[in-house]
Design a protein around this motif. Structure first.
Motif, PDB file in Angstrom:
ATOM      1  N   ILE A  72       7.513   2.786  -5.569  1.00 15.70           N
ATOM      2  CA  ILE A  72       6.240   2.593  -6.285  1.00 15.70           C
ATOM      3  C   ILE A  72       6.423   1.582  -7.409  1.00 15.70           C
ATOM      4  O   ILE A  72       5.608   0.668  -7.597  1.00 15.70           O
ATOM      5  N   ILE A  73       7.509   1.719  -8.161  1.00 12.98           N
ATOM      6  CA  ILE A  73       7.771   0.804  -9.273  1.00 12.98           C
ATOM      7  C   ILE A  73       7.963  -0.621  -8.758  1.00 12.98           C
ATOM      8  O   ILE A  73       7.385  -1.579  -9.286  1.00 12.98           O
ATOM      9  N   ALA A  74       8.783  -0.773  -7.716  1.00 14.16           N
ATOM     10  CA  ALA A  74       9.027  -2.105  -7.157  1.00 14.16           C
ATOM     11  C   ALA A  74       7.745  -2.700  -6.592  1.00 14.16           C
ATOM     12  O   ALA A  74       7.503  -3.911  -6.723  1.00 14.16           O
ATOM     13  N   GLY A  75       6.912  -1.883  -5.976  1.00 14.78           N
ATOM     14  CA  GLY A  75       5.657  -2.372  -5.437  1.00 14.78           C
ATOM     15  C   GLY A  75       4.730  -2.891  -6.517  1.00 14.78           C
ATOM     16  O   GLY A  75       4.101  -3.945  -6.360  1.00 14.78           O
ATOM     17  N   VAL A  76       4.643  -2.171  -7.627  1.00 20.29           N
ATOM     18  CA  VAL A  76       3.800  -2.610  -8.745  1.00 20.29           C
ATOM     19  C   VAL A  76       4.317  -3.931  -9.315  1.00 20.29           C
ATOM     20  O   VAL A  76       3.537  -4.844  -9.624  1.00 20.29           O
ATOM     21  N   LEU A  77       5.633  -4.055  -9.450  1.00 20.28           N
ATOM     22  CA  LEU A  77       6.210  -5.298  -9.962  1.00 20.28           C
ATOM     23  C   LEU A  77       5.842  -6.477  -9.079  1.00 20.28           C
ATOM     24  O   LEU A  77       5.529  -7.575  -9.567  1.00 20.28           O
TER      25      LEU A  77
END
Length: 628
Positions: free
Chosen positions: A415-420
């Motif tokens: 989720i974090i990598a996707g938002v970045l």
């Protein structure tokens, strides 16, 4: 409270579910089932999170209650239902160019909710909150100040991006967990159940007879050798930790200490030449230098890392009062006979290392190592009986069950990598570092360290380095740091992010093996590896640490940095020959920093201060009582 019969039924169900999860992934990885990336990751998340909700209660207070059972059932049904929906929809979405329906959005919301809850149950509230903050960023970006300001995104768009392709939940972290990490955990469980722990304990005690912290020192060396070629700290812990952690616990280390030592050693293997994993080869390509240059730059920091680890485990043994070869239980059987009995384990590890060295993937190498281990056991015992079958099935189930918390962390990291990626926040971070530091190199390095650890959390080293090399390293180059040094700086922190809380995959795997609190393991591992948080700063300011200076610089770097790592280890553990007061530990820490940061003045100050620590230790330290 649950009845004994209900408890047994639940345990049987968990065992069966773990066995099904393990067999499924073994067949996928081995090629028995040919399945594309998205459905494989979807199925893994569905099975792993469903199993997590059954295994781990909503809270300690609710454990064993009807309410907990109801909540777990609801979450499990939600996970399975939403995952099955996505399994039927991923291909139409992909082939239509991203056209989605209201049902896709609802299923996506459900999946995000279950991932947040799985992260909270499996890892802790901190990870769930961090992931949720990143999730909120696209919605709040228009209202944030300065460089953090961004275009508005709708809730629908963010949910669908994170749940309908491989940019979010089903990204690289989950892919890694679903391929070689689960295979490594099963391999580790096989080693444990087939008796590798007893063999390596007996062998290590024989080889280190008379030494203090013998098992821990053997664990550091053993994990380094495997970590050098595996390229995965979490996978390395899964393989070697099942052998080394029980040995250290038997010697007298507390469970969280044994797990932390293993996590640190397994993580450092990725920076040890000659084989440093795929990330080092990628670095050579990006920077445009021969791989030999990367190895030359890595050798001294790697030796300092492991030198510090050896000192830490020795001083911890001194502080804990562990006598040399405490708990030693070595038979008088000839060493040759011991080696013959351990033939299946030696052959399995030899297969693992050899296949990875010649270019096979880590999960394929581990599959063949398992075949060699099982075949060797059959040849040695010369029979296949009920005990053998039970050990085999138990190993597959245990190995698969140990992956569920890792999978929760990986899904959250996705989720974090996707938002970045979706918001462009990653590229803004480099600009933010430059602006926030005001052009001061030390501040830029500090901000880069924090950013690298955050971006690297939950990712394998290769993926972490690729993100950091793109997002963070350019900010250092802009401030005048040499390109190789800048890339090695972020690579180093990308590696140690695996033992840095709140997301510390290597520590979580080790904690699961040791039966210790994973967060306590994470913080202990970070403390044991404190030198590694300082070393990158030191080699930016002193090129001798990367063998980039004159022979005088390089020689001085070796001597002063070695002394500095020893001083910092003394400060971490608080022991030299006896327990040290907090003020003396602080002096040792300052001495270590002075010796690590290259320069004649700082070296002289560091030497003087550490001499003072030695004098105080001799005069005032409290003696350690050695347990027998």
């Amino acid at each position: 409270m649950t009845s004994p019969t209900r408890h047994i039924s639940l345990q049987n169900a968990i065992f069966t579910a773990g066995l099904a999860l393990g067999l499924y992934h073994l067949m996928v990885v081995s090629g028995v089932f040919v399945i594309s990336t998205m459905p494989m990751r979807l199925t893994h998340v569905m099975l792993a999170l469903s199993l997590l909700f059954v295994m781990i209660p909503a809270s300690e207070r609710l454990a064993g209650t009807t309410l907990n059972a109801a909540l777990s059932l609801i979450l499990t049904v939600a996970t399975v239902g939403a995952s099955i929906w996505m399994l039927t929809r991923w291909k139409p979405i992909a082939f239509s160019g991203g056209i989605t329906t209201e049902g896709d959005f609802i299923a996506g919301v459900i999946l995000l909710i279950v991932v947040f809850e799985a992260a909270r149950r499996g890892i802790g509230l901190i990870l769930a909150l961090i992931t949720f903050v990143f999730f909120l960023y696209p919605l709040l970006a228009p209202y944030l100040p300065g460089v953090l300001e961004g275009r508005a995104s709708t809730l629908r768009r963010i949910v669908l991006v994170l749940t309908t392709d491989t940019q979010g939940i089903y990204g690289i972290p989950v892919g890694v967990a679903a391929t070689y990490i689960i295979v490594f955990t099963i391999f580790g469980a096989l080693l444990s159940n087939f008796g590798a722990g007893d063999f390596f304990f007996e062998l290590s005690v024989r080889c280190t007879r008379g030494l203090r912290a013998a098992s821990a020192k053997s664990a550091v060396l053993f994990s380094t050798l495997i970590g050098m070629v595996s390229g995965s700290a979490a996978g390395n812990v899964a393989v070697t930790g099942t052998v080394t952690i029980p040995i250290m616990k038997r010697e007298g280390y507390a469970p969280h200490q044994a797990a932390a030592i293993e996590a640190v050693a397994s993580t450092g293997g990725q920076i040890m030449p000659p084989v440093m994993g795929a990330a080092a080869f990628i670095m050579a390509e990006i920077v445009g230098v021969p791989y030999t240059a990367v190895m030359a730059a890595a050798i001294l920091p790697a030796l300092l890392f492991f030198g510090s680890a050896f000192v830490v485990v020795h001083l911890q043994a001194v502080k804990s009062g562990i006598a040399p070869n405490a708990g030693e239980q070595v038979s008088e059987e000839p060493l040759a006979q011991v080696l013959i009995k351990g033939g299946p384990f030696i052959a399995a590890f030899a297969t693992l290392i050899t296949m990875m060295l010649v270019g096979y993937s880590p999960f394929m190498a581990s599959l063949w190592a398992m075949v060699v281990l099982i075949g060797g056991d059959v040849i040695w015992r010369r029979k296949i009986d009920r005990v053998f079958i039970e050990k085999l099935l138990r190993s597959v189930s245990e190995g698969a069950r140990s992956i569920v918390t890792i999978s929760a962390a990986c899904a959250a990291a996705g989720i974090i990598a996707g938002v970045l990626g979706v918001t462009g926040l990653g590229s803004k971070i480099a600009t933010l570092i430059d602006v926030a530091s005001g052009g001061y190199l030390f501040l830029a390095l500090f901000f880069t360290m924090v950013t690298s650890i955050i971006l690297g959390m939950g990712l394998p080293t290769t993926a972490a380095y690729l993100i950091l090399a793109t997002v963070v390293a350019p900010a250092l180059v802009k401030l005048g740091v040499p390109v190789l040094t800048a890339h090695f700086f972020v690579f180093y922190y990308g590696c140690i992010s695996t033992i840095t809380p709140p997301v510390a995959l290597a520590s979580y795997v080790a904690g699961g093996i040791a039966g210790a609190d994973v967060n306590k393991v994470g913080w202990t591992a970070a403390a044991y590896a404190a030198t590694s948080f300082v070393l990158p700063f030191a080699f930016v300011y002193g090129p001798g640490l990367l063998m980039g200076g004159t022979w005088v610089d390089n020689t001085a770097a070796v001597l002063t940095a070695s002394a500095g790592t020893f001083a910092i280890a003394v400060a971490i553990i608080g022991t030299l020959t006896g327990r040290l007061a907090p003020v003396v530990r602080l002096i040792a820490a300052v001495a270590g920093l002075g010796l690590l940061f290259q320069g004649w003045l700082s070296a002289v100050i560091g030497i003087v201060l550490f001499c003072c620590v030695i004098i105080i230790d001799r005069a005032r330290s409290k003696p350690i009582e050695v347990s027998t």
